[in-house]
Every structure is written in C-alpha cells, then in structure tokens.
Design a protein around this motif. Structure first.
Motif, mmCIF file in Angstrom:
data_model
loop_
_atom_site.group_PDB
_atom_site.id
_atom_site.type_symbol
_atom_site.label_atom_id
_atom_site.label_comp_id
_atom_site.label_asym_id
_atom_site.label_seq_id
_atom_site.Cartn_x
_atom_site.Cartn_y
_atom_site.Cartn_z
ATOM 1 N N MET A 1 0.767 -1.151 0.000
ATOM 2 C CA MET A 1 0.000 0.000 0.000
ATOM 3 C C MET A 1 0.840 1.260 0.000
ATOM 4 N N SER A 2 1.932 1.132 0.436
ATOM 5 C CA SER A 2 2.770 2.282 0.446
ATOM 6 C C SER A 2 3.091 2.712 -0.984
ATOM 7 N N LEU A 3 3.097 1.745 -1.861
ATOM 8 C CA LEU A 3 3.347 2.093 -3.252
ATOM 9 C C LEU A 3 2.140 2.852 -3.809
ATOM 10 N N LEU A 4 0.992 2.460 -3.422
ATOM 11 C CA LEU A 4 -0.218 3.082 -3.911
ATOM 12 C C LEU A 4 -0.338 4.501 -3.323
ATOM 13 N N VAL A 5 0.022 4.701 -2.119
ATOM 14 C CA VAL A 5 -0.028 6.009 -1.494
ATOM 15 C C VAL A 5 1.012 6.898 -2.156
ATOM 16 N N THR A 6 2.165 6.398 -2.447
ATOM 17 C CA THR A 6 3.209 7.172 -3.091
ATOM 18 C C THR A 6 2.747 7.588 -4.487
ATOM 19 N N LEU A 7 2.139 6.634 -5.180
ATOM 20 C CA LEU A 7 1.675 6.944 -6.530
ATOM 21 C C LEU A 7 0.552 7.978 -6.483
ATOM 22 N N ALA A 8 -0.337 7.808 -5.555
ATOM 23 C CA ALA A 8 -1.438 8.744 -5.435
ATOM 24 C C ALA A 8 -0.896 10.113 -5.064
#
Length: 167
Positions: A1-8
């Motif tokens: 999820m950290s990847l998704l938060v970073t992308l967002a």
C-alpha cells in the motif's frame, strides 16, 4: 500500500503542478496585458500633459488678447464719447444760430412796411462793379479773382431780384 499512497501522492502533486503551471500562464498573460495597459496609460497621461500645457498657453494668449481688446474698446469708447460731446455742442450751437436767425426774420417781418400797391421802379442803369481788381500772381491771386467774380455775379442776381420784386 505504500506504493499506492506514493503513486497517489505523486499523481496529486502532478495535478497540482499542472494547475500551478496553468494559473501561472494565466497570470503571466494578465501581467503582460497590464504592462501593455500601463504603457498605454503612460502614453495617455503624456498626451494629457501636452494638451494641458497647450491649453494653458492658449488661455494665456486669449487673456492677452482679451486685455488688448478691452484697452482698444475703452479707447474707442472714449473717442466716441468725445465725438458725441463735440456733436452735441455743435448741434446746440447750430440751434442757437437758428434761433437768432428766426428772431431776426421775425423782427424784419414785423418792421418791414408793406406798400399798398406796388409802384413801378424807376429804371436805373445796371450797377457794374469793376470785375478786374488788381490780383497778384501768387497762388491766392487766382482764388481772390474767382471770389471777386462770384461776388459780382451774386450782387447782380440780387439786384435783379430786387428790381423784379419792385416791378
């Protein structure tokens, strides 16, 4: 999820970055437009200053012209008043002369005897005055000769009228 938060978060930063670029471009256009308006406003202000200076010079010229016209008008009015006074004095003198002539005529009409019947006048030889008076050769000599001739002619006409009335 950290990847998704970073992308967002990166996507949100990218969107905000695009919005900032668009608003910066709009502000840049407005700044360019305001600078153009400022230059036009400066030009207008310069033109107004030149027009104001010209108007002030024109007003000063008009004031000078008005002062000159006022002086000229005052002089002409003074001259007209003097002429009016002279004419009034001459009219008054003329009326005095007419009154004296009228008084003389009235006196002469009252004092002159009127004959009952006209008597024929005795025939007398015509009165001739020497028309050739000595006249100098100067410029006034011809005038004196002409005046003498005119006086002689007037005397003869008057004598003729007196004789014709008496007859």
């Amino acid at each position: 999820m950290s990847l998704l938060v970073t992308l967002a978060a990166d996507g949100l930063v990218a969107i905000l970055l695009v919005a900032t670029i668009v608003s910066s471009m709009k502000l840049s256009r407005r700044i360019v437009q305001l600078k153009g308006d400022e230059a036009a406003l400066r030009q207008t202000i310069g033109d107004l200053m030149v027009a104001t200076a010209s108007a002030e010079r024109a007003i000063a010229g008009l004031r000078n012209t008005l002062d000159e016209c006022d002086r000229t008008l005052a002089e002409r009015l003074g001259t007209a008043e003097r002429y009016a006074a002279d004419i009034a004095a001459q009219v008054e003198a003329g009326e005095g002369v007419i009154a004296r002539i009228g008084a003389i005529v009235t006196q002469m009409r009252g004092a002159a005897p009127r004959p009952a019947a006209p008597e024929p006048a005795p025939t007398r030889p015509a009165l001739h005055v020497a028309s050739e008076a000595p006249v100098s050769d100067g410029p006034n000599g011809e005038r004196l000769g002409a005046a003498a001739a005119a006086a002689l002619a007037m005397t003869e006409r008057a004598l003729h009228r007196v004789r014709s009335r008496a007859a």
